[in-house]
Design an enzyme around this catalytic site. Sequence first.
Site, mmCIF file in Angstrom:
data_model
loop_
_atom_site.group_PDB
_atom_site.id
_atom_site.type_symbol
_atom_site.label_atom_id
_atom_site.label_comp_id
_atom_site.label_asym_id
_atom_site.label_seq_id
_atom_site.Cartn_x
_atom_site.Cartn_y
_atom_site.Cartn_z
ATOM 1 N N SER A 34 0.816 -1.216 0.000
ATOM 2 C CA SER A 34 0.000 0.000 0.000
ATOM 3 C C SER A 34 0.849 1.265 0.000
ATOM 4 O O SER A 34 1.658 1.490 0.905
ATOM 5 C CB SER A 34 -0.910 0.019 1.230
ATOM 6 O OG SER A 34 -1.842 -1.029 1.187
ATOM 7 N N HIS A 65 -3.001 0.680 -4.322
ATOM 8 C CA HIS A 65 -2.511 -0.411 -5.157
ATOM 9 C C HIS A 65 -2.896 -0.104 -6.606
ATOM 10 O O HIS A 65 -4.067 -0.187 -6.975
ATOM 11 C CB HIS A 65 -3.125 -1.747 -4.719
ATOM 12 C CG HIS A 65 -2.653 -2.212 -3.375
ATOM 13 N ND1 HIS A 65 -1.716 -3.200 -3.227
ATOM 14 C CD2 HIS A 65 -2.984 -1.807 -2.125
ATOM 15 C CE1 HIS A 65 -1.491 -3.411 -1.931
ATOM 16 N NE2 HIS A 65 -2.247 -2.563 -1.256
ATOM 17 N N HIS A 87 -5.779 -9.480 -2.326
ATOM 18 C CA HIS A 87 -5.905 -9.843 -0.910
ATOM 19 C C HIS A 87 -7.037 -10.846 -0.711
ATOM 20 O O HIS A 87 -8.047 -10.813 -1.427
ATOM 21 C CB HIS A 87 -6.210 -8.604 -0.051
ATOM 22 C CG HIS A 87 -5.185 -7.521 -0.154
ATOM 23 N ND1 HIS A 87 -5.191 -6.609 -1.197
ATOM 24 C CD2 HIS A 87 -4.128 -7.197 0.637
ATOM 25 C CE1 HIS A 87 -4.175 -5.758 -1.035
ATOM 26 N NE2 HIS A 87 -3.522 -6.098 0.061
ATOM 27 N N TYR A 89 -9.100 -10.751 1.706
ATOM 28 C CA TYR A 89 -10.303 -10.065 2.191
ATOM 29 C C TYR A 89 -11.126 -9.445 1.071
ATOM 30 O O TYR A 89 -12.262 -9.018 1.296
ATOM 31 C CB TYR A 89 -9.950 -9.021 3.254
ATOM 32 C CG TYR A 89 -9.036 -7.897 2.807
ATOM 33 C CD1 TYR A 89 -9.471 -6.898 1.933
ATOM 34 C CD2 TYR A 89 -7.744 -7.808 3.301
ATOM 35 C CE1 TYR A 89 -8.645 -5.865 1.552
ATOM 36 C CE2 TYR A 89 -6.901 -6.775 2.925
ATOM 37 C CZ TYR A 89 -7.354 -5.811 2.053
ATOM 38 O OH TYR A 89 -6.528 -4.789 1.670
ATOM 39 N N GLU A 90 -10.563 -9.378 -0.141
ATOM 40 C CA GLU A 90 -11.344 -8.900 -1.276
ATOM 41 C C GLU A 90 -12.280 -9.975 -1.814
ATOM 42 O O GLU A 90 -13.053 -9.719 -2.740
ATOM 43 C CB GLU A 90 -10.407 -8.428 -2.389
ATOM 44 C CG GLU A 90 -9.554 -7.228 -2.012
ATOM 45 C CD GLU A 90 -8.582 -6.858 -3.109
ATOM 46 O OE1 GLU A 90 -9.020 -6.214 -4.098
ATOM 47 O OE2 GLU A 90 -7.394 -7.217 -3.008
ATOM 48 N N ALA A 117 2.643 -2.555 4.101
ATOM 49 C CA ALA A 117 2.400 -1.638 5.209
ATOM 50 C C ALA A 117 1.834 -2.459 6.362
ATOM 51 O O ALA A 117 0.974 -3.318 6.155
ATOM 52 C CB ALA A 117 1.424 -0.548 4.799
ATOM 53 N N MET A 214 -2.104 -7.757 6.529
ATOM 54 C CA MET A 214 -3.137 -8.587 5.896
ATOM 55 C C MET A 214 -2.688 -9.143 4.548
ATOM 56 O O MET A 214 -3.520 -9.398 3.673
ATOM 57 C CB MET A 214 -4.418 -7.747 5.720
ATOM 58 C CG MET A 214 -4.934 -7.101 6.980
ATOM 59 S SD MET A 214 -6.279 -5.925 6.642
ATOM 60 C CE MET A 214 -6.447 -5.152 8.251
ATOM 61 N N SER A 215 -1.384 -9.339 4.368
ATOM 62 C CA SER A 215 -0.887 -9.760 3.055
ATOM 63 C C SER A 215 0.422 -10.508 3.194
ATOM 64 O O SER A 215 0.782 -10.981 4.273
ATOM 65 C CB SER A 215 -0.689 -8.519 2.156
ATOM 66 O OG SER A 215 0.381 -7.715 2.655
ATOM 67 N N ASN A 238 1.641 2.594 11.126
ATOM 68 C CA ASN A 238 0.912 3.098 12.289
ATOM 69 C C ASN A 238 1.222 2.203 13.478
ATOM 70 O O ASN A 238 1.696 1.074 13.315
ATOM 71 C CB ASN A 238 -0.603 3.090 12.025
ATOM 72 C CG ASN A 238 -1.098 1.723 11.582
ATOM 73 O OD1 ASN A 238 -1.102 1.415 10.387
ATOM 74 N ND2 ASN A 238 -1.490 0.886 12.540
ATOM 75 N N HIS A 250 -7.423 3.419 6.816
ATOM 76 C CA HIS A 250 -6.587 3.044 5.673
ATOM 77 C C HIS A 250 -5.950 4.276 5.041
ATOM 78 O O HIS A 250 -4.848 4.190 4.471
ATOM 79 C CB HIS A 250 -7.405 2.278 4.630
ATOM 80 C CG HIS A 250 -6.570 1.734 3.514
ATOM 81 N ND1 HIS A 250 -5.624 0.751 3.704
ATOM 82 C CD2 HIS A 250 -6.520 2.050 2.183
ATOM 83 C CE1 HIS A 250 -5.031 0.475 2.553
ATOM 84 N NE2 HIS A 250 -5.553 1.247 1.615
#
Length: 285
Positions: A34, A65, A87, A89-90, A117, A214-215, A238, A250
């Site tokens: 990201s 992306h 991802h 989650y998509e 990230a 998450m990746s 963060n 995000h």
Amino acid sequence: MKLSSLMQTRLAAAMEAVRGHDPRVPAVALILGSGLGAVAGAMQESTAVAFSDIPGFPQAGVAGHAGRLVIGTLEGVTCAVLEGRLHLYEGHSPATVVLPARVVLGLGARTLIVTNAAGGINRSFAAGDLMLIEDHINLMGVNPLAGPVVEGDTRFPDMTNAYDPALLQLADAAAAGAGTRLVRGVYAAVPGPSYETPAEIRMLERLGADAVGMSTVPEVIVARARGVPVLGISLISNVAAGIAGEPLTHDEVVAAGAAAEHRVAAVLRGVLRNMISPVESRGAS
């Protein structure tokens, strides 16, 4: 058609499409997370192919992306760069998530560099730090190797050195040359898309995780199944939930990526400069 045969068909179609745009054989593949796409823009003699123009590639659907595969040279090394990733989650299957990684490795890349990230769990980390991934914890609930074996994969790949020690040393040297601070740690991969609760962060901290995202892990597993060494770098975008007491967004992740792009690019370019001889020697073996 068997699932393994279906995957081979998808791979062949995608690679044929990419080669139709640019027949060069990359030595290194990079997957950019990201807000970290500036490296692709610095490449010379580059060819960009939108994910939508590659059979089997869904359009990247997450802000930050770009969703392009770029082939070109950087620091004298021919690279295939995935400017963005897919991802779980998509709603994509694990096989679809790793299809872009399989394609760039299938094009000939002998080294994989991944960036992402991540939220900082280690309390000595600050937003903006760059973390070399030394190891990971897969909490995604899936493994992209499950199912029929894809041709070229090892059924039971060893993950002891999922992140190559020699590449970690190259990154340390590159960062020192660029005057950039690096930290090291363990990356925990979770499915997302919701951010973690403070209780979940406390659990991850006790498990030994230094950062969470998450990746990345699916692509790393596939690379190791194919015997390809991996370097992983996380931008600590963060501080994770419950540590700083601030809500997470995000937009914050993308902004942190944009602010750190030049430092990430400097490290990656230094790694490529330092690995030119090793890459060439591996290609001759």
